[in-house]
Motif scaffolding. Structure first.
Motif, PDB file in Angstrom:
ATOM      1  N   GLU A 162     -22.299 -13.829  28.932  1.00  0.00           N
ATOM      2  CA  GLU A 162     -23.509 -13.125  28.500  1.00  0.00           C
ATOM      3  C   GLU A 162     -24.692 -13.420  29.410  1.00  0.00           C
ATOM      4  O   GLU A 162     -25.484 -12.521  29.726  1.00  0.00           O
ATOM      5  N   SER A 163     -24.834 -14.670  29.846  1.00  0.00           N
ATOM      6  CA  SER A 163     -25.971 -15.033  30.709  1.00  0.00           C
ATOM      7  C   SER A 163     -25.952 -14.241  32.006  1.00  0.00           C
ATOM      8  O   SER A 163     -26.982 -13.717  32.455  1.00  0.00           O
ATOM      9  N   GLU A 164     -24.773 -14.141  32.618  1.00  0.00           N
ATOM     10  CA  GLU A 164     -24.636 -13.377  33.853  1.00  0.00           C
ATOM     11  C   GLU A 164     -24.837 -11.888  33.586  1.00  0.00           C
ATOM     12  O   GLU A 164     -25.444 -11.174  34.404  1.00  0.00           O
ATOM     13  N   ALA A 165     -24.363 -11.402  32.440  1.00  0.00           N
ATOM     14  CA  ALA A 165     -24.539  -9.989  32.092  1.00  0.00           C
ATOM     15  C   ALA A 165     -26.010  -9.630  31.983  1.00  0.00           C
ATOM     16  O   ALA A 165     -26.464  -8.606  32.517  1.00  0.00           O
ATOM     17  N   LEU A 166     -26.782 -10.466  31.279  1.00  0.00           N
ATOM     18  CA  LEU A 166     -28.209 -10.187  31.107  1.00  0.00           C
ATOM     19  C   LEU A 166     -28.970 -10.324  32.415  1.00  0.00           C
ATOM     20  O   LEU A 166     -29.936  -9.591  32.666  1.00  0.00           O
ATOM     21  N   LYS A 167     -28.524 -11.228  33.265  1.00  0.00           N
ATOM     22  CA  LYS A 167     -29.130 -11.359  34.594  1.00  0.00           C
ATOM     23  C   LYS A 167     -28.904 -10.094  35.415  1.00  0.00           C
ATOM     24  O   LYS A 167     -29.823  -9.554  36.042  1.00  0.00           O
ATOM     25  N   ARG A 168     -27.668  -9.595  35.418  1.00  0.00           N
ATOM     26  CA  ARG A 168     -27.360  -8.372  36.163  1.00  0.00           C
ATOM     27  C   ARG A 168     -28.103  -7.176  35.568  1.00  0.00           C
ATOM     28  O   ARG A 168     -28.569  -6.293  36.301  1.00  0.00           O
ATOM     29  N   LEU A 169     -28.205  -7.135  34.245  1.00  0.00           N
ATOM     30  CA  LEU A 169     -28.950  -6.053  33.599  1.00  0.00           C
ATOM     31  C   LEU A 169     -30.413  -6.087  34.028  1.00  0.00           C
ATOM     32  O   LEU A 169     -30.992  -5.047  34.363  1.00  0.00           O
ATOM     33  N   ARG A 170     -31.000  -7.262  34.024  1.00  0.00           N
ATOM     34  CA  ARG A 170     -32.404  -7.388  34.422  1.00  0.00           C
ATOM     35  C   ARG A 170     -32.608  -6.915  35.856  1.00  0.00           C
ATOM     36  O   ARG A 170     -33.563  -6.183  36.157  1.00  0.00           O
ATOM     37  N   SER A 182     -30.870  -4.775  37.479  1.00  0.00           N
ATOM     38  CA  SER A 182     -30.707  -3.318  37.564  1.00  0.00           C
ATOM     39  C   SER A 182     -31.920  -2.583  37.025  1.00  0.00           C
ATOM     40  O   SER A 182     -32.471  -1.700  37.695  1.00  0.00           O
ATOM     41  N   ILE A 183     -32.374  -2.936  35.821  1.00  0.00           N
ATOM     42  CA  ILE A 183     -33.446  -2.154  35.208  1.00  0.00           C
ATOM     43  C   ILE A 183     -34.816  -2.461  35.807  1.00  0.00           C
ATOM     44  O   ILE A 183     -35.751  -1.676  35.628  1.00  0.00           O
ATOM     45  N   ASN A 184     -34.932  -3.581  36.534  1.00  0.00           N
ATOM     46  CA  ASN A 184     -36.199  -3.851  37.228  1.00  0.00           C
ATOM     47  C   ASN A 184     -36.438  -2.852  38.351  1.00  0.00           C
ATOM     48  O   ASN A 184     -37.583  -2.604  38.740  1.00  0.00           O
ATOM     49  N   ASN A 185     -35.359  -2.267  38.865  1.00  0.00           N
ATOM     50  CA  ASN A 185     -35.467  -1.236  39.900  1.00  0.00           C
ATOM     51  C   ASN A 185     -35.511   0.123  39.200  1.00  0.00           C
ATOM     52  O   ASN A 185     -34.523   0.846  39.128  1.00  0.00           O
ATOM     53  N   LYS A 186     -36.682   0.441  38.657  1.00  0.00           N
ATOM     54  CA  LYS A 186     -36.826   1.634  37.826  1.00  0.00           C
ATOM     55  C   LYS A 186     -36.505   2.915  38.579  1.00  0.00           C
ATOM     56  O   LYS A 186     -35.926   3.859  38.027  1.00  0.00           O
ATOM     57  N   GLU A 187     -36.871   2.967  39.847  1.00  0.00           N
ATOM     58  CA  GLU A 187     -36.603   4.172  40.638  1.00  0.00           C
ATOM     59  C   GLU A 187     -35.095   4.390  40.796  1.00  0.00           C
ATOM     60  O   GLU A 187     -34.598   5.510  40.670  1.00  0.00           O
ATOM     61  N   PRO A 230     -22.548  -3.656  45.961  1.00  0.00           N
ATOM     62  CA  PRO A 230     -21.931  -2.465  45.362  1.00  0.00           C
ATOM     63  C   PRO A 230     -22.975  -1.447  44.919  1.00  0.00           C
ATOM     64  O   PRO A 230     -24.097  -1.802  44.544  1.00  0.00           O
ATOM     65  N   ALA A 231     -22.569  -0.165  44.966  1.00  0.00           N
ATOM     66  CA  ALA A 231     -23.501   0.933  44.689  1.00  0.00           C
ATOM     67  C   ALA A 231     -23.626   1.236  43.200  1.00  0.00           C
ATOM     68  O   ALA A 231     -24.156   2.275  42.831  1.00  0.00           O
ATOM     69  N   THR A 232     -23.140   0.338  42.348  1.00  0.00           N
ATOM     70  CA  THR A 232     -23.275   0.519  40.906  1.00  0.00           C
ATOM     71  C   THR A 232     -23.805  -0.778  40.293  1.00  0.00           C
ATOM     72  O   THR A 232     -24.050  -1.753  40.999  1.00  0.00           O
ATOM     73  N   THR A 233     -23.954  -0.797  38.985  1.00  0.00           N
ATOM     74  CA  THR A 233     -24.483  -1.983  38.305  1.00  0.00           C
ATOM     75  C   THR A 233     -23.444  -3.106  38.210  1.00  0.00           C
ATOM     76  O   THR A 233     -23.812  -4.269  38.037  1.00  0.00           O
ATOM     77  N   VAL A 234     -22.175  -2.792  38.312  1.00  0.00           N
ATOM     78  CA  VAL A 234     -21.060  -3.731  38.065  1.00  0.00           C
ATOM     79  C   VAL A 234     -21.243  -4.403  36.696  1.00  0.00           C
ATOM     80  O   VAL A 234     -21.025  -5.600  36.534  1.00  0.00           O
ATOM     81  N   GLN A 273     -30.672   1.124  25.018  1.00  0.00           N
ATOM     82  CA  GLN A 273     -32.107   1.070  24.697  1.00  0.00           C
ATOM     83  C   GLN A 273     -32.944   0.655  25.898  1.00  0.00           C
ATOM     84  O   GLN A 273     -34.051   1.170  26.094  1.00  0.00           O
ATOM     85  N   CYS A 274     -32.422  -0.252  26.715  1.00  0.00           N
ATOM     86  CA  CYS A 274     -33.146  -0.650  27.935  1.00  0.00           C
ATOM     87  C   CYS A 274     -33.307   0.532  28.891  1.00  0.00           C
ATOM     88  O   CYS A 274     -34.371   0.711  29.503  1.00  0.00           O
TER      89      CYS A 274
END
Length: 557
Positions: free
Chosen positions: A240-248, A250-255, A273-277, A294-295
């Motif tokens: 979960e910790s790594e998942a939330l880190k990767r999510l953060r 990704s979504i910090n790059n709003k463009e 990689p060209a995706t969120t993984v 929701q994010c």
């Protein structure tokens, strides 16, 4: 929306409802390996004096299988097992911060659970609803016992955005079979406008263990995986910790989020990689798909414009739910026979070609590099998956999609029963998608993204010195070029197992005849019909002009 990156550490048993009741709850983790947005965990903690967080090491999923073609168990390769163990270690650390811990047991899950329910005098059993047939069968056994023992069962839907049963009911008792019809039936998730519970401040303590054999999360060595010779493993860590880190990240790059458009990704990008993984984290429930949704909606509300389904990131989550719903409502979804939505096609049983594909020995560097990445990393870009799936089935080798599905199911760290089967049905033109004349070229498709062949050079170092003019078709390089590149085709790297041009024409011809017979018999083909069609297709192939390039039967070992 704030991300739940930190968890406070309370005193053990300081739970607001602990003293209101003396009941005992058990939370059974399978997927849903997280604290945030975990309604089963929340419900287990309410009104309980003790909560037992349990994970069962399932031998047929985790124990080594010496007969498997790669290190791993009967059902999973070692990359996915490592990822799962890392996710469990992370979950245990999070539970300990909340005054609890993960109780790891070993054995057939339903038998272990029933023994624990008896031993600990559990009054409330909580676990996330799972559509996978294997867990459906387990759940029936456990729920039957719980019912007979007067134990309350709470099994919420939180692995997907929608409840597949609700979608099927709204659609007249059948799953919608197209993405657009699914969207029309589904509408907006009922929970989407309300904040999800993303933090838990405390959990009740674990009660007395009794005679149940509890262990810490095992290492791969403790599971019996020793002396494994593999230089490179997946670069993606579980939890979960790594998942939330990767999510953060990704979504910090709003463009990037706003402009994400699935068909335009680069399948050859491997350094970044060209995706969120995020797919393996969604598969194991380290990341809540609802929270991810929701994010993304928060990002969309704060940008001027953004892409939409089916190509947007939200669109990818909806694709996931689409496949979950169809899989849940379709008997024999993971097979051709007995599957009412699957075209009946007389696929080849050529195990030699299957092995060449699986072991990256097809002689087509783009295909082989992808299969090496799959073997080493347990992950590759979705377009790379499309290429190798098409090549194995309707594009070139005409091998049964179920056999390719089995390889992916074993090796992918994000292997998901519904999505994996759904994608193979789609990519083999057995269901959902029927334009079998559209084929991914094993030569030109990769070249479009990576003309220099850097992806091939990385995963197939035997070709690292091959000039870019020949990197995608090294068999066309003059012998002096091969010698200079220190790679003689047929010795250091295999010759192509087939001629793509002639093989793809054969595949199209076979599919055209199979489709015609499916239409004629309304999809109700018997085993005899398939045998007769297969014999006819082979006879037609034998009668073709002998000048056609023949498939090379001798494969590199």
């Amino acid at each position: 929306m704030p991300l739940p990156f930190s968890l406070s550490r309370p005193q053990c048993c300081r739970h607001p409802l602990t003293m209101a009741s003396g009941s005992t709850s058990l939370i059974w983790f399978r997927k849903g390996l997280r604290i945030h947005d975990n309604p089963a965990l929340e419900y287990a903690s309410k009104g309980s004096k003790f909560v037992y967080p349990v994970f069962v090491i399932d031998p047929h999923y985790m124990e080594p299988d010496p007969k498997a073609f790669t290190p791993g168990s009967t059902r999973a390769g070692l990359n996915r097992i490592r990822f799962l163990l890392e996710s469990l270690v992370d979950l245990d650390l999070s539970l300990k911060k909340l005054g609890s811990r993960l109780l790891v047991l070993k054995g057939e899950p339903s038998q272990v659970l029933i023994r624990c329910l008896k031993e600990w005098d559990v009054k409330k059993l909580c676990f996330e609803f799972d559509t996978d047939p294997y867990y459906q069968d387990l759940d029936v056994k456990v729920k039957d016992y719980a019912s007979s023992a007067g134990i309350e069962v709470f099994s919420p839907v939180s692995h997907t955005l929608f409840n597949p049963e609700d979608i099927i009911q709204k659609n007249g008792g059948k799953p919608p079979l197209s993405y657009q019809s699914f969207l029309k039936v589904a509408g907006q998730p009922s929970w989407a406008s309300s904040p999800l519970s993303t933090t838990i401040l405390s959990l009740p303590c674990v009660g007395h263990i009794g005679s149940c054999e509890i262990s810490e999360v095992p290492t791969v060595e403790e599971l019996g995986y020793k002396d494994i010779e593999q230089v490179e493993w997946t670069p993606f860590r579980g939890g979960e910790s790594e998942a939330l880190k990767r999510l953060r990240e990704s979504i910090n790059n709003k463009e990037w989020v706003a402009n994400f458009e699935k068909p335009k990704g680069d399948p050859s990008a491997f350094v970044k990689p060209a995706t969120t993984v995020l797919s393996p984290y969604l598969k194991f429930g380290c990341l809540s798909s609802r929270y991810f949704y929701q994010c993304l909606q928060d990002v969309y509300r704060n940008v001027r414009k953004h892409t939409s389904p089916p190509v947007s990131l939200v669109g990818q989550l909806l694709w996931r739910d689409f496949f979950y719903t169809v899989a849940f409502g379709t008997p024999n979804f993971d097979h051709m026979r007995g599957n009412r939505i699957c075209k009946q096609i007389p696929w080849s049983d050529d195990n030699e070609l299957l092995a060449a594909w699986r072991e990256a020995r097809t002689g087509y560097p783009w295909i082989d590099a992808i299969m090496v990445q799959l073997s080493k990393w347990g992950w590759m870009h979705h377009l790379a998956r499309h290429c190798v799936a098409c090549f194995l089935t309707r594009g070139d080798l005409f091998v049964h999609w179920e056999k390719g599905r089995d390889v992916f199911e074993r090796l992918l760290i994000d292997s998901d029963w519904a999505i994996n089967n759904g994608n193979w049905l789609w990519l083999s033109c057995s269901s959902f998608f029927y334009q079998y004349n559209r084929i991914y070229s094993p030569i030109s498709f990769g070249k479009k993204y990576d003309p220099n062949g850097n992806y091939i050079r990385h995963f197939l170092p035997v070709l690292k010195d091959m000039p870019k003019e020949y990197i995608y078709e090294p068999w066309t390089a003059p012998i002096n070029v091969q010698t200079k590149a220190k790679c003689i085709i047929g010795r250091d790297y295999p010759k192509p197992v087939i001629s793509h041009d002639s093989a793809s024409k054969d595949c199209k011809r076979k599919l055209a005849e199979a489709y015609a017979l499916n239409q004629q018999l309304n999809g109700q083909l018997s085993e005899a019909d398939l045998v007769n069609l297969k014999r006819k297709l082979e006879q037609d192939q034998d009668q073709e002009p002998k000048s056609r390039p023949r498939r090379q039967r001798k494969l590199m070992t």
